[in-house]
Design an enzyme around this catalytic site. Structure first.
Site, mmCIF file in Angstrom:
data_model
loop_
_atom_site.group_PDB
_atom_site.id
_atom_site.type_symbol
_atom_site.label_atom_id
_atom_site.label_comp_id
_atom_site.label_asym_id
_atom_site.label_seq_id
_atom_site.Cartn_x
_atom_site.Cartn_y
_atom_site.Cartn_z
ATOM 1 N N GLY A 60 0.841 -1.195 0.000
ATOM 2 C CA GLY A 60 0.000 0.000 0.000
ATOM 3 C C GLY A 60 0.873 1.240 0.000
ATOM 4 O O GLY A 60 1.999 1.216 0.515
ATOM 5 N N GLN A 78 2.800 9.979 1.406
ATOM 6 C CA GLN A 78 4.090 9.299 1.574
ATOM 7 C C GLN A 78 5.081 9.675 0.478
ATOM 8 O O GLN A 78 6.293 9.474 0.633
ATOM 9 C CB GLN A 78 3.903 7.770 1.573
ATOM 10 C CG GLN A 78 3.134 7.254 2.779
ATOM 11 C CD GLN A 78 3.004 5.745 2.739
ATOM 12 O OE1 GLN A 78 2.085 5.208 2.150
ATOM 13 N NE2 GLN A 78 3.936 5.034 3.353
ATOM 14 N N CYS A 109 5.748 -0.018 7.606
ATOM 15 C CA CYS A 109 5.414 1.130 6.753
ATOM 16 C C CYS A 109 6.631 1.510 5.925
ATOM 17 O O CYS A 109 7.753 1.499 6.439
ATOM 18 C CB CYS A 109 4.980 2.301 7.629
ATOM 19 S SG CYS A 109 4.462 3.737 6.679
ATOM 20 N N LEU A 110 6.394 1.866 4.667
ATOM 21 C CA LEU A 110 7.502 2.250 3.795
ATOM 22 C C LEU A 110 8.188 3.528 4.268
ATOM 23 O O LEU A 110 9.329 3.788 3.897
ATOM 24 C CB LEU A 110 7.015 2.411 2.347
ATOM 25 C CG LEU A 110 6.463 1.128 1.699
ATOM 26 C CD1 LEU A 110 5.877 1.437 0.336
ATOM 27 C CD2 LEU A 110 7.535 0.053 1.588
ATOM 28 N N HIS A 136 -4.748 1.580 7.519
ATOM 29 C CA HIS A 136 -3.381 2.103 7.610
ATOM 30 C C HIS A 136 -3.187 3.227 6.582
ATOM 31 O O HIS A 136 -2.638 4.292 6.899
ATOM 32 C CB HIS A 136 -2.406 0.941 7.368
ATOM 33 C CG HIS A 136 -0.957 1.316 7.338
ATOM 34 N ND1 HIS A 136 -0.046 0.826 8.247
ATOM 35 C CD2 HIS A 136 -0.241 2.119 6.493
ATOM 36 C CE1 HIS A 136 1.157 1.318 7.958
ATOM 37 N NE2 HIS A 136 1.060 2.101 6.901
ATOM 38 N N GLU A 137 -3.661 2.993 5.344
ATOM 39 C CA GLU A 137 -3.485 3.998 4.282
ATOM 40 C C GLU A 137 -4.347 5.231 4.543
ATOM 41 O O GLU A 137 -3.898 6.358 4.329
ATOM 42 C CB GLU A 137 -3.789 3.392 2.907
ATOM 43 C CG GLU A 137 -2.905 2.207 2.504
ATOM 44 C CD GLU A 137 -1.420 2.467 2.670
ATOM 45 O OE1 GLU A 137 -0.976 3.617 2.497
ATOM 46 O OE2 GLU A 137 -0.688 1.508 2.991
ATOM 47 N N HIS A 158 -2.761 7.563 6.899
ATOM 48 C CA HIS A 158 -1.737 8.441 6.305
ATOM 49 C C HIS A 158 -2.351 9.749 5.800
ATOM 50 O O HIS A 158 -1.701 10.798 5.838
ATOM 51 C CB HIS A 158 -1.044 7.748 5.125
ATOM 52 C CG HIS A 158 0.089 6.854 5.522
ATOM 53 N ND1 HIS A 158 1.179 7.305 6.220
ATOM 54 C CD2 HIS A 158 0.328 5.530 5.296
ATOM 55 C CE1 HIS A 158 2.035 6.302 6.413
ATOM 56 N NE2 HIS A 158 1.538 5.211 5.865
HETATM 57 ZN ZN ZN Z 1 2.418 3.363 5.874
#
Ligand code: ZN
Length: 163
Positions: free
Chosen positions: A43, A48, A86-87, A128-129, A132
């Protein structure tokens, strides 16, 4: 595209709704999907990569899709806990408790209304997304911070389903 790293203050901004779904947005979605696949991740939300708009892409292995201006319409009282990563915070994971079932409404890349009924792992990814988009990162929701642990790059690649 470059993925911002926590604690970049940009990740704390509340993103604005997408006003017009045009070729520019579709190009951004295409680039975000490529960035997510390359990372690799399951995701990626627009903030991000430095775009403060309400849009994210997901691919749990069944093909990528985008959700624009998502809204959580309902969520279950029953909670589930997954170990998330998370990225923006590479190398760490931690357990997060979230509703196990949710219904999300939004628009697809062509501006068509979509409704996603998600449970289990997908329910966690969508939440989660969406977090963000509101400036929230998963570690905010790890109740016991001592449960945040470090993992290797190899571990991350082998456990892609950890977001
Ligand atoms: Zn994330």
């Amino acid at each position: 595209m470059e993925i911002l790293r926590y604690p970049n203050p940009f990740l704390r901004k509340k993103a604005k709704a997408v006003k017009k779904i045009d070729e520019k947005i579709r190009k951004l979605i295409k680039n975000m999907i490529e960035t997510m696949h390359a990372a690799p991740g399951v995701g990626l939300a627009a903030p991000q990569i430095g775009e403060s708009i309400r849009l994210f892409v997901v691919d749990t292995g069944e093909g990528p899709f985008a959700v624009i201006n998502p809204k959580i319409k309902s969520k279950s009282k029953i909670m589930q806990t997954f170990e998330e990563g998370c990225l923006c915070l590479p190398g760490i994971v931690g357990p997060v408790s979230r509703p196990s079932k949710i219904t999300v409404e939004g628009l697809d890349r062509l501006g068509k209304k979509i409704t996603i009924e998600a449970d289990r792992y997908l329910a966690t990814i969508l939440q989660h997304e969406i977090d963000h988009l509101d400036g929230i990162v998963f570690i905010d929701k790890v109740k016991d911070k001592t449960q945040i642990r470090e993992v290797s790059k190899k571990f991350e690649e082998e456990n892609k389903e950890l977001l």
